[in-house]
Design a protein around this motif. Structure first.
Motif, mmCIF file in Angstrom:
data_model
loop_
_atom_site.group_PDB
_atom_site.id
_atom_site.type_symbol
_atom_site.label_atom_id
_atom_site.label_comp_id
_atom_site.label_asym_id
_atom_site.label_seq_id
_atom_site.Cartn_x
_atom_site.Cartn_y
_atom_site.Cartn_z
ATOM 1 N N VAL A 54 0.855 -1.191 0.000
ATOM 2 C CA VAL A 54 0.000 0.000 0.000
ATOM 3 C C VAL A 54 0.890 1.240 0.000
ATOM 4 O O VAL A 54 1.790 1.360 0.846
ATOM 5 C CB VAL A 54 -0.930 0.016 1.235
ATOM 6 N N ALA A 73 -4.165 6.781 -3.097
ATOM 7 C CA ALA A 73 -3.317 5.663 -2.671
ATOM 8 C C ALA A 73 -3.247 4.698 -3.850
ATOM 9 O O ALA A 73 -3.954 4.865 -4.861
ATOM 10 C CB ALA A 73 -3.894 4.986 -1.441
ATOM 11 N N VAL A 75 -2.762 0.256 -4.327
ATOM 12 C CA VAL A 75 -2.539 -1.032 -3.662
ATOM 13 C C VAL A 75 -2.167 -2.036 -4.743
ATOM 14 O O VAL A 75 -2.862 -2.140 -5.772
ATOM 15 C CB VAL A 75 -3.779 -1.517 -2.883
ATOM 16 N N ASN A 83 -5.965 -6.854 0.971
ATOM 17 C CA ASN A 83 -5.882 -5.585 1.700
ATOM 18 C C ASN A 83 -6.897 -5.756 2.824
ATOM 19 O O ASN A 83 -8.102 -5.673 2.598
ATOM 20 C CB ASN A 83 -6.221 -4.412 0.781
ATOM 21 N N HIS A 86 -10.517 -2.809 7.012
ATOM 22 C CA HIS A 86 -10.133 -1.584 7.721
ATOM 23 C C HIS A 86 -11.180 -0.522 7.404
ATOM 24 O O HIS A 86 -12.008 -0.719 6.516
ATOM 25 C CB HIS A 86 -8.748 -1.113 7.253
ATOM 26 N N HIS A 88 -11.800 3.974 7.077
ATOM 27 C CA HIS A 88 -11.229 5.326 7.031
ATOM 28 C C HIS A 88 -12.234 6.248 7.701
ATOM 29 O O HIS A 88 -13.279 6.557 7.102
ATOM 30 C CB HIS A 88 -10.986 5.762 5.586
ATOM 31 N N GLU A 93 -14.080 6.241 -0.047
ATOM 32 C CA GLU A 93 -12.983 5.777 -0.908
ATOM 33 C C GLU A 93 -13.561 5.271 -2.215
ATOM 34 O O GLU A 93 -14.566 4.557 -2.220
ATOM 35 C CB GLU A 93 -12.262 4.638 -0.179
ATOM 36 N N HIS A 132 -14.058 -2.220 5.122
ATOM 37 C CA HIS A 132 -13.996 -2.741 3.750
ATOM 38 C C HIS A 132 -12.670 -3.453 3.513
ATOM 39 O O HIS A 132 -11.732 -3.336 4.303
ATOM 40 C CB HIS A 132 -14.186 -1.602 2.746
ATOM 41 N N GLN A 134 -10.198 -5.490 0.002
ATOM 42 C CA GLN A 134 -10.105 -5.989 -1.371
ATOM 43 C C GLN A 134 -9.249 -7.244 -1.329
ATOM 44 O O GLN A 134 -8.236 -7.292 -0.615
ATOM 45 C CB GLN A 134 -9.446 -4.965 -2.319
ATOM 46 N N VAL A 146 -6.546 4.335 -5.820
ATOM 47 C CA VAL A 146 -7.498 4.610 -4.741
ATOM 48 C C VAL A 146 -7.589 6.117 -4.531
ATOM 49 O O VAL A 146 -6.557 6.776 -4.365
ATOM 50 C CB VAL A 146 -7.006 3.959 -3.420
ATOM 51 N N PHE A 148 -9.560 9.318 -2.235
ATOM 52 C CA PHE A 148 -10.295 9.612 -0.997
ATOM 53 C C PHE A 148 -10.771 11.058 -1.008
ATOM 54 O O PHE A 148 -10.057 11.937 -1.500
ATOM 55 C CB PHE A 148 -9.378 9.456 0.215
#
Ligand code: GLV
Ligand code: MN
Length: 195
Positions: A54, A73, A75, A83, A86, A88, A93, A132, A134, A146, A148
């Motif tokens: 990441v 971001a 990944v 991933n 987690h 945010h 996102e 969430h 992936q 990614v 945000f």
């Protein structure tokens, strides 16, 4: 979902001792074009034990983002890379699949699990603050871009329960997951938490 800016630019001054909600601004006209650019996600980030890398370009490494309410971001997933779940706390996102096929999923506060197989070219959105993940289910590597709607989305991994320092009492974690302290200690060990 960050607050609106009150000025054109407020380039983060990482050396300021002023503490505000975000970073203090560099004085007018002392910023440089480079403050508004970053190569932070030009290459994959550091590998983790879940088979993913990441990398982030947010206000903590790209000063020009301060007050602007957005960040990036990337990944990169090995085969079977995850991933891990987690959230945010400060951002919705949205991801774009650059390569491969993944399961993207999130959980609502009603404990509804929403998931979909997504593939190269597809976009998927994770509503703000929801847990969430992936998971690479393709035959090769996978990569996602990614975005945000926060300069500083924050990341709260579900494994925080096990890895938080100082340690959450074993008995609390054990009771939370309806297991015993031995299992909790074994999970901590596997996650690389010092004894
Ligand atoms: C992806 O979910 C990320 O937060 O980088
Ligand atoms: Mn995320």
């Amino acid at each position: 979902s960050d607050p609106d800016p009150l000025q054109d630019v407020c380039v983060a001054d990482y050396n300021s001792s002023v503490t505000v909600n975000g970073y203090a601004c560099k004085s007018n006209y002392t910023y440089a074009p480079e403050d508004f650019a970053s190569m932070a996600i030009a290459e994959p980030g550091e590998p983790n034990i879940f088979g993913t890398k990441v990398g982030v370009a947010n206000v903590n490494n790209m000063p020009g983002l301060n007050t602007l309410g957005m960040s990036w971001a990337r990944v990169d997933f090995e085969r079977d890379g995850l991933n891990p779940p987690h959230s945010h706390p400060r951002a919705t996102e949205i991801i774009f699949v650059l390569k491969g096929q993944l399961i993207a999923g999130f959980i609502t506060t009603d404990n509804v699990f929403v998931d979909k197989l997504i593939r190269k070219g597809e976009v998927f959105v994770f509503p703000r603050a929801l847990i969430h993940f992936q998971f690479n289910v393709g035959k090769g590597n996978a990569s996602i871009l990614v975005a945000f709607d926060s300069q500083n989305p924050g990341v709260q991994p579900v494994v925080s329960m096990f890895i938080a320092i100082p340690k959450i009492p074993d008995v609390v974690v054990a009771k939370t997951y309806q297991t015993n302290v031995t299992v909790v200690q074994e999970i901590r060990r596997r996650l690389g938490v010092p004894a």
